[in-house]
Design an enzyme around this catalytic site. Sequence first.
Site, mmCIF file in Angstrom:
data_model
loop_
_atom_site.group_PDB
_atom_site.id
_atom_site.type_symbol
_atom_site.label_atom_id
_atom_site.label_comp_id
_atom_site.label_asym_id
_atom_site.label_seq_id
_atom_site.Cartn_x
_atom_site.Cartn_y
_atom_site.Cartn_z
ATOM 1 C CB SER A 151 -1.204 0.281 1.344
ATOM 2 O OG SER A 151 -1.750 1.525 1.575
ATOM 3 C CE1 TYR A 199 -3.778 -1.905 5.223
ATOM 4 C CE2 TYR A 199 -3.151 -0.242 4.589
ATOM 5 C CZ TYR A 199 -3.270 -1.462 4.023
ATOM 6 O OH TYR A 199 -4.145 -1.618 2.986
#
Length: 251
Positions: free
Chosen positions: A140, A153
């Site tokens: 990501s 995350y």
Amino acid sequence: MTENLANEMVGKVVLVTGAATGIGRATAELFHSRGAFVIAEDINPKVEALARNGIVPLVADVTKEESAERAVAVARGKFGRLDVLVNNAGIIINKLVVDMTLDDWNSILAVNATGAFLHARAAMRAMIPQGSGAIVNVGSYACFQAFPTIAAYAASKGALAQLTRALALEAIGHGIRVNAVGSGDAVTNILDKVHADGFAALTEHGKSAPIGRAAQPEEIAEVIAFLASPRASYIVGAVVMADGGMSVGVG
């Protein structure tokens, strides 16, 4: 070129985690459409809907050591080998650190980082005797950047980026390439547990990228397929950003 692309994965055996929906499903279907045999793994029983000639669904928890070993064993038992691993399974939580429980933290790291480690280790053990293979980790823009409420995350994706780099150095001498794709906001169900309408939330947040929109899962799947293919033969240890310019914007 189009004909070659359509057949470039013929006979290859691919394991995709988090394959029930979103990027994982799009990736499994793309590899299959290009001739690969696919093991589609997910904790969500909906993965069984992918069952067809050439796709074997597997309901399993990526955080468990035995799941990784079983997934690789299924690939080898059904198709004789494993050529590609796509570590796609991922979850997110949106909480400030001061509000986060230890269970919150551990659950994110377990899926996004430990699950990738377990599957990469099992895959490497199968690929090394072959002298070939490819591993693609789905990261990501949070591999490099963060904003409030995504500490767990971001930490997990940072770990995934470093796992990619270290493993790439260990693997390349065996003819195995390890890379990652840094996905931007893709319209998937990853936010369903933290937003009433996860698809809408991702669609809206994607508008903040320089490209002005979120990605469709199929767009990220194309980058994954490229990194796993012979066309990416000289790419080793890279985190290839496919985030609509999110990672290069300021402010």
